[in-house]
Design a protein around this motif. Structure first.
Motif, PDB file in Angstrom:
ATOM      1  N   ALA A 193      24.468  54.908   9.060  1.00 46.76           N
ATOM      2  CA  ALA A 193      24.476  54.355   7.627  1.00 46.76           C
ATOM      3  C   ALA A 193      25.952  54.909   7.153  1.00 46.76           C
ATOM      4  CB  ALA A 193      23.495  55.220   6.737  1.00 46.76           C
ATOM      5  N   MET A 194      26.413  56.040   7.603  1.00 43.65           N
ATOM      6  CA  MET A 194      27.743  56.703   6.970  1.00 43.65           C
ATOM      7  C   MET A 194      28.857  55.671   7.845  1.00 43.65           C
ATOM      8  SD  MET A 194      26.945  60.645   7.101  1.00 43.65           S
ATOM      9  CE  MET A 194      28.510  61.048   6.343  1.00 43.65           C
ATOM     10  N   VAL A 195      28.605  55.408   8.870  1.00 45.52           N
ATOM     11  CA  VAL A 195      29.537  54.672   9.751  1.00 45.52           C
ATOM     12  C   VAL A 195      29.771  53.380   8.750  1.00 45.52           C
ATOM     13  CG1 VAL A 195      30.255  53.470  11.770  1.00 45.52           C
ATOM     14  CG2 VAL A 195      29.566  56.133  11.617  1.00 45.52           C
ATOM     15  N   LYS A 196      28.606  52.694   8.804  1.00 41.03           N
ATOM     16  CA  LYS A 196      28.685  51.450   8.057  1.00 41.03           C
ATOM     17  C   LYS A 196      28.997  51.571   6.652  1.00 41.03           C
ATOM     18  CE  LYS A 196      25.432  48.687  10.753  1.00 41.03           C
ATOM     19  NZ  LYS A 196      24.334  47.812  10.687  1.00 41.03           N
ATOM     20  N   LEU A 197      29.045  52.416   6.065  1.00 40.24           N
ATOM     21  CA  LEU A 197      29.431  52.754   4.453  1.00 40.24           C
ATOM     22  C   LEU A 197      30.877  52.949   4.631  1.00 40.24           C
ATOM     23  CD1 LEU A 197      28.232  52.951   1.577  1.00 40.24           C
ATOM     24  CD2 LEU A 197      28.406  55.390   2.089  1.00 40.24           C
ATOM     25  N   LEU A 198      31.198  53.465   5.668  1.00 39.96           N
ATOM     26  CA  LEU A 198      32.938  53.664   5.829  1.00 39.96           C
ATOM     27  C   LEU A 198      33.534  52.461   6.240  1.00 39.96           C
ATOM     28  CD1 LEU A 198      33.048  57.382   7.151  1.00 39.96           C
ATOM     29  CD2 LEU A 198      33.578  56.651   4.801  1.00 39.96           C
ATOM     30  N   ASN A 199      32.596  51.501   6.943  1.00 38.66           N
ATOM     31  CA  ASN A 199      33.205  50.232   7.340  1.00 38.66           C
ATOM     32  C   ASN A 199      34.388  50.386   8.356  1.00 38.66           C
ATOM     33  OD1 ASN A 199      33.138  47.424   7.824  1.00 38.66           O
ATOM     34  ND2 ASN A 199      34.240  47.143   5.901  1.00 38.66           N
ATOM     35  N   PRO A 200      34.375  51.216   9.471  1.00 34.81           N
ATOM     36  CA  PRO A 200      35.330  51.157  10.410  1.00 34.81           C
ATOM     37  C   PRO A 200      35.353  49.768  11.206  1.00 34.81           C
ATOM     38  CG  PRO A 200      33.471  52.222  11.398  1.00 34.81           C
ATOM     39  CD  PRO A 200      33.049  51.888   9.873  1.00 34.81           C
TER      40      PRO A 200
ATOM     41  N   PRO B 190      32.927  48.543  18.148  1.00 38.21           N
ATOM     42  CA  PRO B 190      31.617  48.116  18.772  1.00 38.21           C
ATOM     43  C   PRO B 190      30.877  49.044  19.491  1.00 38.21           C
ATOM     44  CG  PRO B 190      33.207  47.008  19.922  1.00 38.21           C
ATOM     45  CD  PRO B 190      33.892  47.938  18.884  1.00 38.21           C
ATOM     46  N   ALA B 191      31.481  50.043  20.407  1.00 35.80           N
ATOM     47  CA  ALA B 191      30.816  50.561  21.303  1.00 35.80           C
ATOM     48  C   ALA B 191      30.201  51.814  20.491  1.00 35.80           C
ATOM     49  CB  ALA B 191      32.047  51.394  22.053  1.00 35.80           C
ATOM     50  N   LEU B 192      30.655  52.468  19.500  1.00 38.79           N
ATOM     51  CA  LEU B 192      30.060  53.319  18.615  1.00 38.79           C
ATOM     52  C   LEU B 192      28.863  52.783  18.057  1.00 38.79           C
ATOM     53  CD1 LEU B 192      30.086  56.093  17.022  1.00 38.79           C
ATOM     54  CD2 LEU B 192      31.535  55.179  15.397  1.00 38.79           C
ATOM     55  N   TYR B 193      28.981  51.550  17.600  1.00 42.23           N
ATOM     56  CA  TYR B 193      27.852  50.842  17.041  1.00 42.23           C
ATOM     57  C   TYR B 193      26.507  50.685  18.020  1.00 42.23           C
ATOM     58  CZ  TYR B 193      29.901  49.482  12.545  1.00 42.23           C
ATOM     59  OH  TYR B 193      30.484  49.533  11.277  1.00 42.23           O
TER      60      TYR B 193
ATOM     61  N   LEU C 147      25.016  54.084  18.430  1.00 45.12           N
ATOM     62  CA  LEU C 147      24.278  54.550  17.339  1.00 45.12           C
ATOM     63  C   LEU C 147      22.879  53.722  17.231  1.00 45.12           C
ATOM     64  CD1 LEU C 147      26.993  55.333  14.638  1.00 45.12           C
ATOM     65  CD2 LEU C 147      25.462  56.783  15.901  1.00 45.12           C
ATOM     66  N   TYR C 148      23.125  52.278  17.630  1.00 49.12           N
ATOM     67  CA  TYR C 148      21.757  51.616  17.529  1.00 49.12           C
ATOM     68  C   TYR C 148      20.809  52.041  18.353  1.00 49.12           C
ATOM     69  CZ  TYR C 148      23.755  48.101  14.782  1.00 49.12           C
ATOM     70  OH  TYR C 148      24.418  47.171  13.507  1.00 49.12           O
ATOM     71  N   ILE C 149      21.143  52.379  19.814  1.00 52.39           N
ATOM     72  CA  ILE C 149      20.474  52.773  20.824  1.00 52.39           C
ATOM     73  C   ILE C 149      19.692  53.768  20.462  1.00 52.39           C
ATOM     74  CG2 ILE C 149      20.296  53.265  23.277  1.00 52.39           C
ATOM     75  CD1 ILE C 149      22.209  51.359  23.779  1.00 52.39           C
ATOM     76  N   LEU C 150      20.560  54.753  20.110  1.00 52.75           N
ATOM     77  CA  LEU C 150      19.998  56.295  19.719  1.00 52.75           C
ATOM     78  C   LEU C 150      18.970  56.076  18.413  1.00 52.75           C
ATOM     79  CD1 LEU C 150      23.079  58.529  19.862  1.00 52.75           C
ATOM     80  CD2 LEU C 150      21.007  58.563  21.201  1.00 52.75           C
ATOM     81  N   GLN C 151      19.259  55.277  17.487  1.00 53.98           N
ATOM     82  CA  GLN C 151      18.129  55.035  16.457  1.00 53.98           C
ATOM     83  C   GLN C 151      16.924  54.274  16.784  1.00 53.98           C
ATOM     84  OE1 GLN C 151      18.946  52.643  12.126  1.00 53.98           O
ATOM     85  NE2 GLN C 151      18.847  51.205  14.000  1.00 53.98           N
ATOM     86  N   ALA C 152      17.224  53.502  17.718  1.00 52.96           N
ATOM     87  CA  ALA C 152      15.862  52.890  18.415  1.00 52.96           C
ATOM     88  C   ALA C 152      14.983  53.673  19.016  1.00 52.96           C
ATOM     89  CB  ALA C 152      16.498  51.591  19.391  1.00 52.96           C
ATOM     90  N   PHE C 153      15.458  54.791  19.585  1.00 54.20           N
ATOM     91  CA  PHE C 153      14.638  55.886  20.414  1.00 54.20           C
ATOM     92  C   PHE C 153      14.088  56.975  19.459  1.00 54.20           C
ATOM     93  CE2 PHE C 153      16.743  54.525  24.253  1.00 54.20           C
ATOM     94  CZ  PHE C 153      15.281  54.333  25.279  1.00 54.20           C
ATOM     95  N   THR C 154      15.058  57.152  18.338  1.00 52.66           N
ATOM     96  CA  THR C 154      14.551  58.312  17.416  1.00 52.66           C
ATOM     97  C   THR C 154      13.914  57.888  16.229  1.00 52.66           C
ATOM     98  OG1 THR C 154      16.705  58.234  16.424  1.00 52.66           O
ATOM     99  CG2 THR C 154      16.445  59.840  18.338  1.00 52.66           C
ATOM    100  N   ALA C 155      14.516  57.079  15.367  1.00 51.76           N
ATOM    101  CA  ALA C 155      13.786  56.673  14.135  1.00 51.76           C
ATOM    102  C   ALA C 155      12.321  56.253  14.132  1.00 51.76           C
ATOM    103  CB  ALA C 155      14.862  55.633  13.357  1.00 51.76           C
ATOM    104  N   ALA C 156      12.202  55.605  15.257  1.00 50.14           N
ATOM    105  CA  ALA C 156      10.813  54.973  15.526  1.00 50.14           C
ATOM    106  C   ALA C 156       9.729  56.198  16.060  1.00 50.14           C
ATOM    107  CB  ALA C 156      10.699  53.735  16.133  1.00 50.14           C
ATOM    108  N   SER C 157      10.172  57.140  16.236  1.00 49.01           N
ATOM    109  CA  SER C 157       9.420  58.213  17.128  1.00 49.01           C
ATOM    110  C   SER C 157       9.000  59.325  16.088  1.00 49.01           C
ATOM    111  CB  SER C 157      10.166  58.777  18.144  1.00 49.01           C
ATOM    112  OG  SER C 157      11.404  59.680  17.707  1.00 49.01           O
ATOM    113  N   GLN C 158       8.993  59.177  14.864  1.00 47.16           N
ATOM    114  CA  GLN C 158       8.674  60.430  13.819  1.00 47.16           C
ATOM    115  C   GLN C 158       7.185  60.715  14.064  1.00 47.16           C
ATOM    116  OE1 GLN C 158      10.525  60.729   9.982  1.00 47.16           O
ATOM    117  NE2 GLN C 158       8.612  61.575   9.335  1.00 47.16           N
ATOM    118  N   GLY C 159       6.564  59.494  13.897  1.00 41.73           N
ATOM    119  CA  GLY C 159       4.984  59.811  14.322  1.00 41.73           C
ATOM    120  C   GLY C 159       4.544  60.494  15.506  1.00 41.73           C
ATOM    121  N   LEU C 160       5.109  59.982  16.552  1.00 37.89           N
ATOM    122  CA  LEU C 160       4.949  60.667  17.815  1.00 37.89           C
ATOM    123  C   LEU C 160       5.250  62.216  17.981  1.00 37.89           C
ATOM    124  CD1 LEU C 160       4.244  60.411  20.828  1.00 37.89           C
ATOM    125  CD2 LEU C 160       6.564  59.665  21.268  1.00 37.89           C
ATOM    126  N   LEU C 161       6.457  62.491  17.408  1.00 42.20           N
ATOM    127  CA  LEU C 161       7.008  63.847  17.253  1.00 42.20           C
ATOM    128  C   LEU C 161       6.084  64.618  16.546  1.00 42.20           C
ATOM    129  CD1 LEU C 161      10.844  63.803  17.422  1.00 42.20           C
ATOM    130  CD2 LEU C 161       9.198  64.022  19.481  1.00 42.20           C
TER     131      LEU C 161
END
Length: 371
Positions: free
Chosen positions: A285-292, A296-299, A302-316
């Motif tokens: 969110a911060m990277v998109k707010l700064l709008n570099p 594409p590699a950074l995006y 971050l997309y892959i990390l977010q897919a693994f982590t953000a959806a796993s809060q209930g599991l953890l």
């Protein structure tokens, strides 16, 4: 003729390049979709298991379990919301953009509520630890503190659901009025996945939709920072309290010490799980707010990390609760085995040693003020 051939060749090469880019982008988002699907399913099952356990054991009314029940309920609802979005991704129907946009905003209401419930549960764990210490030193004001804290906890639970909804009302209203869901790419996947690309010629519409997108990102970042600051403060206060609790070892039985150690571990592990789950999404969110530009590699990372982590809060959260419960049960069984195998002489020696420790701890408490 040469100029015409060059123009045709350039157009053909550009169209081929764009087609290749779109093909790779489609493959990337398809892989991202399956990652999110797997993690969301695991989180739904994990959150549902905690809710089912508390319902079968009739523990939801207990002040210690109630915050965890609502935290698991918010994780379950968030997982179901994201699962619907994943299933809608790739489908084509007339109201797809409207459905995906409103589903994304509903998801933001739920994960902001989950932030608040995480902070509330950590605060309840700290309050439980503090009340146990007051009980051990026979503090008569502990009952009044506990009653007021229970009332405050109920108020916080209500506000944790009401405040995120009120914050997202402008996003619902303005976004649907100005059709901000138009030309949103991949908007049915997880938060911040779709880039806001409006090709409309109306400057007012583009300005309002950009403001709504900026507002959503700002609300997410401010809420995350506020909750993280509160969790850090509670961690520091818990460590100070736990160090002071070491001086009360003589007052505590083995089962009491096991329970307090379990509470202290949960105070540390739940904020750790929260930071692990939402750290990549916050960075994105911060990277998109700064709008570099041209990153594409950074995006992609971050997309892959977010897919693994953000959806796993209930599991953890389920893993943390299950592991600490298992540890507590093991320590209690070990205590019973130690009591059964000890001779009367060893038990009397242990009691005399505990009384000596109790007298020394009382002398230290007379000097050190209690929290």
């Amino acid at each position: 003729m040469e100029h015409l051939s060059r123009a045709v060749g350039t157009r053909f090469w550009t169209s081929g390049f764009n087609a290749s880019t779109e093909e790779h982008s489609a493959e990337f988002y398809a892989a991202l979709r399956w990652i999110q699907f797997s993690m969301v399913i695991l989180s739904i099952v994990a959150s549902g298991s905690i809710i089912g356990y508390t319902a079968l054991q009739q523990l939801a009314r207990h002040s210690e379990i109630r915050p965890l029940f609502y935290l698991s309920l918010s994780d379950l609802m968030l997982g179901v919301c994201w699962l619907i979005g994943i299933l809608l991704y790739g489908e084509s129907f007339s109201a797809q953009s409207i459905a995906c946009y409103n589903l994304q905003v509903t998801g933001q209401v739920l994960y902001i509520s989950s932030f608040c419930y995480t902070l509330n549960y950590t605060w309840c764990l700290y309050r439980d630890l503090r009340s146990r210490i007051h009980t051990m030193v026979n503090d008569t004001s502990c009952l009044k503190i506990t009653e007021s804290s229970n009332r405050l906890s109920r108020i916080v639970i209500i506000l944790s659901s009401l405040i995120p909804l009120l914050l997202m009302v402008p996003v619902f209203c303005v976004g649907n009025e100005y059709t901000c869901y138009t030309n949103l790419n991949n908007s049915c996947l997880l938060l911040h996945t779709g880039m806001l690309e409006l090709n409309s010629s109306y400057k007012v519409q583009k300005s309002m939709c950009h403001s709504v997108s900026l507002y959503r990102t700002t609300i997410f970042l401010v809420t995350f920072c506020f909750v993280l600051l509160g969790l850090v403060i509670l961690l520091i206060k818990t460590r100070i309290l736990y160090k002071k609790l070491v001086t009360l070892t003589g007052f505590l039985g083995d089962q009491q010490w096991a329970k307090i150690s379990t509470i202290e571990r949960r105070v540390f592990l739940y904020p750790t799980a929260f930071l692990f789950c939402w750290g990549p999404a916050t960075i994105l969110a911060m990277v998109k707010l700064l709008n570099p530009i041209n990153m594409p590699a950074l995006y992609a990372v971050l997309y892959i990390l977010q897919a693994f982590t953000a959806a796993s809060q209930g599991l953890l959260n389920c893993i943390v609760y299950g592991w600490t419960q298992r540890t507590l049960r093991f320590m209690r069984q070990k205590t019973h085995r130690d009591v059964d195998t000890q001779t009367p002489l060893l038990r009397s020696q242990k009691q005399s040693y505990s009384s000596m420790q109790s007298s020394s701890a009382m002398n230290q408490l007379a000097i050190t003020p209690t929290l």
